[in-house]
Design a protein around this motif. Structure first.
Motif, PDB file in Angstrom:
ATOM      1  N   LEU A  61       0.858  -1.185   0.000  1.00  0.00           N
ATOM      2  CA  LEU A  61       0.000   0.000   0.000  1.00  0.00           C
ATOM      3  C   LEU A  61       0.897   1.238   0.000  1.00  0.00           C
ATOM      4  N   VAL A  62       0.562   2.231  -0.812  1.00  0.00           N
ATOM      5  CA  VAL A  62       1.330   3.471  -0.882  1.00  0.00           C
ATOM      6  C   VAL A  62       0.441   4.597  -0.356  1.00  0.00           C
ATOM      7  N   VAL A  63       0.892   5.262   0.705  1.00  0.00           N
ATOM      8  CA  VAL A  63       0.166   6.385   1.279  1.00  0.00           C
ATOM      9  C   VAL A  63       0.956   7.642   0.943  1.00  0.00           C
ATOM     10  N   MET A  64       0.291   8.586   0.283  1.00  0.00           N
ATOM     11  CA  MET A  64       0.934   9.819  -0.164  1.00  0.00           C
ATOM     12  C   MET A  64       0.260  10.997   0.525  1.00  0.00           C
ATOM     13  N   VAL A  65       1.073  11.932   1.036  1.00  0.00           N
ATOM     14  CA  VAL A  65       0.533  13.071   1.761  1.00  0.00           C
ATOM     15  C   VAL A  65       1.204  14.346   1.257  1.00  0.00           C
ATOM     16  N   SER A  66       0.372  15.351   1.000  1.00  0.00           N
ATOM     17  CA  SER A  66       0.860  16.670   0.591  1.00  0.00           C
ATOM     18  C   SER A  66      -0.085  17.714   1.156  1.00  0.00           C
ATOM     19  N   CYS A  67       0.436  18.624   1.962  1.00  0.00           N
ATOM     20  CA  CYS A  67      -0.381  19.705   2.539  1.00  0.00           C
ATOM     21  C   CYS A  67      -1.679  19.174   3.152  1.00  0.00           C
ATOM     22  N   ARG A  68      -1.556  18.159   3.958  1.00  0.00           N
ATOM     23  CA  ARG A  68      -2.703  17.530   4.633  1.00  0.00           C
ATOM     24  C   ARG A  68      -3.692  16.882   3.673  1.00  0.00           C
ATOM     25  N   GLN A  69      -3.317  16.677   2.451  1.00  0.00           N
ATOM     26  CA  GLN A  69      -4.129  15.934   1.474  1.00  0.00           C
ATOM     27  C   GLN A  69      -3.600  14.504   1.438  1.00  0.00           C
ATOM     28  N   TRP A  70      -4.496  13.543   1.603  1.00  0.00           N
ATOM     29  CA  TRP A  70      -4.104  12.131   1.586  1.00  0.00           C
ATOM     30  C   TRP A  70      -4.479  11.533   0.241  1.00  0.00           C
ATOM     31  N   HIS A  71      -3.661  10.587  -0.209  1.00  0.00           N
ATOM     32  CA  HIS A  71      -3.940   9.866  -1.442  1.00  0.00           C
ATOM     33  C   HIS A  71      -3.403   8.452  -1.270  1.00  0.00           C
ATOM     34  N   THR A  94       8.049  10.793 -10.048  1.00  0.00           N
ATOM     35  CA  THR A  94       6.949  11.740 -10.240  1.00  0.00           C
ATOM     36  C   THR A  94       6.094  11.827  -8.974  1.00  0.00           C
ATOM     37  N   ILE A  95       5.832  10.681  -8.351  1.00  0.00           N
ATOM     38  CA  ILE A  95       5.052  10.670  -7.102  1.00  0.00           C
ATOM     39  C   ILE A  95       5.777  11.477  -6.030  1.00  0.00           C
ATOM     40  N   LYS A  96       7.097  11.285  -5.876  1.00  0.00           N
ATOM     41  CA  LYS A  96       7.857  12.017  -4.856  1.00  0.00           C
ATOM     42  C   LYS A  96       7.847  13.519  -5.124  1.00  0.00           C
ATOM     43  N   ALA A  97       7.801  13.917  -6.393  1.00  0.00           N
ATOM     44  CA  ALA A  97       7.742  15.347  -6.725  1.00  0.00           C
ATOM     45  C   ALA A  97       6.377  15.935  -6.359  1.00  0.00           C
ATOM     46  N   MET A  98       5.335  15.128  -6.411  1.00  0.00           N
ATOM     47  CA  MET A  98       3.975  15.585  -6.117  1.00  0.00           C
ATOM     48  C   MET A  98       3.645  15.513  -4.623  1.00  0.00           C
ATOM     49  N   TYR A  99       4.208  14.530  -3.932  1.00  0.00           N
ATOM     50  CA  TYR A  99       3.889  14.280  -2.522  1.00  0.00           C
ATOM     51  C   TYR A  99       5.180  14.213  -1.700  1.00  0.00           C
TER      52      TYR A  99
END
Length: 115
Positions: A61-71, A94-99
Motif C-alpha cells: 500500500l502506498v500512502v501519499m501526503v501533501s499539505c494535509r491531502q491524503w492519497h 513523479t510521485i515524490k515530486a507531487m507528494y
C-alpha cells in the motif's frame, strides 16, 4: 500511463481503486462503502498492514501526503498504481515530486510466526 476508470469523488476515487486492487490480489481490505475517506480506509487496514521499508514489493500500500491531502495507491511492477483524475500507473520519481511524504505498508497475516 492511464489504465482505466475516471475519478469521481462520489462514485470512484483512490479508495475504490485501491480496494479493487487489493481484493483482486486476495489481500484483506475493508468494505469500501464503510470507509470512503483515505484516513478511514487506512485506519481500517491497520490490523493487517505494517510499515514497510524501501524497496517496496508488489501490492504494498502506498500512502501519499501533501499539505494535509491524503492519497492512496498500490505498488506494482515498479510503479504506483492510483486513481487521480483517472486510474493510472506513475513512476516513483513523479510521485515524490507531487507528494513530499510517501510511505509504504505491507500486508501481514493474522497468524504469528512459530517460535
Amino acid at each position: 500511463m492511464s489504465i482505466g476508470r475516471r475519478y469521481d469523488p462520489d462514485t470512484y476515487n483512490c479508495v475504490d481503486f485501491v480496494w479493487e486492487q487489493l481484493a483482486t490480489a486476495g489481500l484483506t481490505a475493508p468494505d469500501v462503502h464503510a470507509v470512503k475517506t483515505v484516513p478511514g480506509f487506512f485506519r481500517a487496514l491497520r490490523k493487517h498492514w505494517q510499515p514497510a521499508a524501501w524497496p517496496p514489493r508488489d501490492y504494498d500500500l502506498v500512502v501519499m501526503v501533501s499539505c494535509r491531502q491524503w492519497h492512496l495507491g498500490v505498488w506494482r511492477a515498479g510503479r504506483v498504481w492510483h486513481c487521480l483524475d483517472q486510474a493510472q500507473a506513475t513512476d516513483y520519481g513523479t510521485i515524490k515530486a507531487m507528494y513530499p511524504r510517501v510511505e509504504f505498508y505491507r500486508h501481514v497475516s493474522d497468524h504469528c510466526p512459530a517460535l
